[in-house]
Design a protein around this motif. Sequence first.
Motif, short mmCIF file in Angstrom:
data_model
loop_
_atom_site.label_atom_id
_atom_site.label_comp_id
_atom_site.label_asym_id
_atom_site.label_seq_id
_atom_site.Cartn_x
_atom_site.Cartn_y
_atom_site.Cartn_z
N TYR A 156 -2.58 4.01 12.78
CA TYR A 156 -1.42 3.54 12.02
C TYR A 156 -1.59 2.10 11.52
O TYR A 156 -0.69 1.56 10.89
N CYS A 157 -2.75 1.50 11.78
CA CYS A 157 -3.04 0.15 11.29
C CYS A 157 -3.45 0.19 9.82
O CYS A 157 -3.99 1.20 9.35
N PRO A 158 -3.24 -0.89 9.08
CA PRO A 158 -3.73 -0.94 7.69
C PRO A 158 -5.23 -0.70 7.64
O PRO A 158 -5.99 -1.32 8.39
N ASP A 159 -5.66 0.22 6.79
CA ASP A 159 -7.09 0.51 6.69
C ASP A 159 -7.76 -0.43 5.68
O ASP A 159 -7.10 -1.10 4.89
N ASP A 160 -9.09 -0.48 5.74
CA ASP A 160 -9.83 -1.39 4.87
C ASP A 160 -9.63 -1.07 3.39
O ASP A 160 -9.58 -1.98 2.55
N LYS A 161 -9.52 0.20 3.06
CA LYS A 161 -9.34 0.58 1.66
C LYS A 161 -8.06 -0.03 1.10
O LYS A 161 -8.04 -0.52 -0.04
N THR A 162 -6.99 -0.01 1.89
CA THR A 162 -5.73 -0.60 1.43
C THR A 162 -5.83 -2.11 1.36
O THR A 162 -5.33 -2.73 0.41
N HIS A 175 5.89 4.52 15.57
CA HIS A 175 4.64 4.31 16.30
C HIS A 175 3.96 3.08 15.71
O HIS A 175 3.94 2.90 14.49
N THR A 176 3.41 2.24 16.56
CA THR A 176 2.84 0.97 16.10
C THR A 176 1.32 1.03 16.03
O THR A 176 0.68 1.92 16.60
N CYS A 177 0.79 0.04 15.36
CA CYS A 177 -0.67 -0.13 15.28
C CYS A 177 -1.24 -0.37 16.67
O CYS A 177 -2.35 0.09 16.98
N ALA A 178 -0.49 -1.07 17.53
CA ALA A 178 -0.96 -1.35 18.89
C ALA A 178 -1.08 -0.06 19.70
O ALA A 178 -1.95 0.05 20.57
N GLU A 179 -0.23 0.90 19.42
CA GLU A 179 -0.27 2.18 20.13
C GLU A 179 -1.47 3.01 19.70
O GLU A 179 -2.12 3.66 20.52
N THR A 235 2.58 -1.18 10.43
CA THR A 235 2.38 0.24 10.72
C THR A 235 2.86 1.06 9.53
O THR A 235 3.78 0.65 8.81
N ASP A 236 2.24 2.23 9.33
CA ASP A 236 2.73 3.14 8.29
C ASP A 236 3.54 4.28 8.88
O ASP A 236 3.93 5.21 8.17
N PHE A 237 3.81 4.20 10.19
CA PHE A 237 4.63 5.22 10.85
C PHE A 237 5.98 4.60 11.21
O PHE A 237 6.18 4.14 12.34
N TRP A 238 6.88 4.54 10.24
CA TRP A 238 8.17 3.90 10.45
C TRP A 238 9.31 4.81 10.00
O TRP A 238 9.11 5.77 9.25
N ASP A 239 10.49 4.48 10.46
CA ASP A 239 11.69 5.29 10.20
C ASP A 239 12.24 4.95 8.81
O ASP A 239 12.61 3.80 8.55
N ASP A 240 12.31 5.94 7.93
CA ASP A 240 12.80 5.66 6.58
C ASP A 240 14.31 5.47 6.53
O ASP A 240 14.86 5.11 5.48
N ALA A 241 15.01 5.67 7.64
CA ALA A 241 16.45 5.42 7.68
C ALA A 241 16.78 4.01 8.14
O ALA A 241 17.78 3.42 7.71
N GLY A 282 0.81 -1.21 0.00
CA GLY A 282 0.00 0.00 0.00
C GLY A 282 0.84 1.26 0.00
O GLY A 282 2.07 1.23 -0.10
N ARG A 283 0.13 2.41 0.14
CA ARG A 283 0.80 3.71 0.08
C ARG A 283 0.42 4.59 1.27
O ARG A 283 0.42 5.81 1.17
N GLY A 284 0.07 3.95 2.37
CA GLY A 284 -0.31 4.71 3.56
C GLY A 284 0.81 5.62 4.03
O GLY A 284 1.99 5.25 4.01
N HIS A 285 0.44 6.83 4.46
CA HIS A 285 1.42 7.79 4.96
C HIS A 285 0.74 8.66 6.01
O HIS A 285 -0.15 9.45 5.69
#
Length: 255
Positions: A216-222, A208-212, A196-202, A160-163
């Motif tokens: 940040y969890c995958p959405d139904d659309k994706t 931040h995780t989906c559990a937090e 999660t879509d909140f990750w470090d690009d380095a 996906g392309r979540g951001h």
Amino acid sequence: AAETDTTRRLSERGRDTPPHASMLSSCGLVLPVLLLLDAASAYAPTSDVVEKTATAAGADTKSSEILLVNFLGADDSVTHTWRALNDPVMGGRSFGKVTVENNVLNFTGVCRIVPSLKAPGFITAQTSDFKSWPDVSGCKGITIKAKANSDYSGYRISFGRGHPIGGKFFAYGYKSHFAPSVGSFGSVYLPFEQFTDFWDDATGEPIHTCAENAAYCPDDKTKQNMKTMSIWAEGVEGEVSIEIDSVSGYSCEAK
């Protein structure tokens, strides 16, 4: 003498009376209860019947899988074009190669230290077409059937392309680490809650995780159409060699 004769007759009558008749005479409920217990035992299922019934019930609720992608080339809906992308950031020296051979995706290369960052870079095998993907919104997660040819430990998968708001500049898609079996094909199961879509690009590590936060969890659309998928070797220095047989949604509910 008459009393003695009467006593003897009563004694003999007691010896001739069946046990259940004497029980009935002392308590009128005993015999019906015994008869009911005998009838119940005749119709009670044996342990073998109970076990088979439980097994059948389990089989009825067994979850199914939905194939997302494989490399047989027989079904266009699960066939995609893949390419390699090498680390382009600040003089990265990592390099990778992607081929489809013997009905699997071969992803090989080396993940090296980026001199300016003094940290490992990344390489990816990613889809490059714009085809739709099967709907796995009713599934618990995805499963990857793969075989690693070394003990390299930096594998990740994203789709996906979540951001998210505040997310890193180059971090797009929902990502998770995975550890394939080494030397033989095996399946790895990744619940959607692990992405999660909140990750470090380095580094590829989650910030931040989906559990937090469910944001940040995958959405139904994706999950209904992932649009793109990538296999990563990231954040760990070393030689990369992995074969991907297929990726599927698992524990999928019928719609």
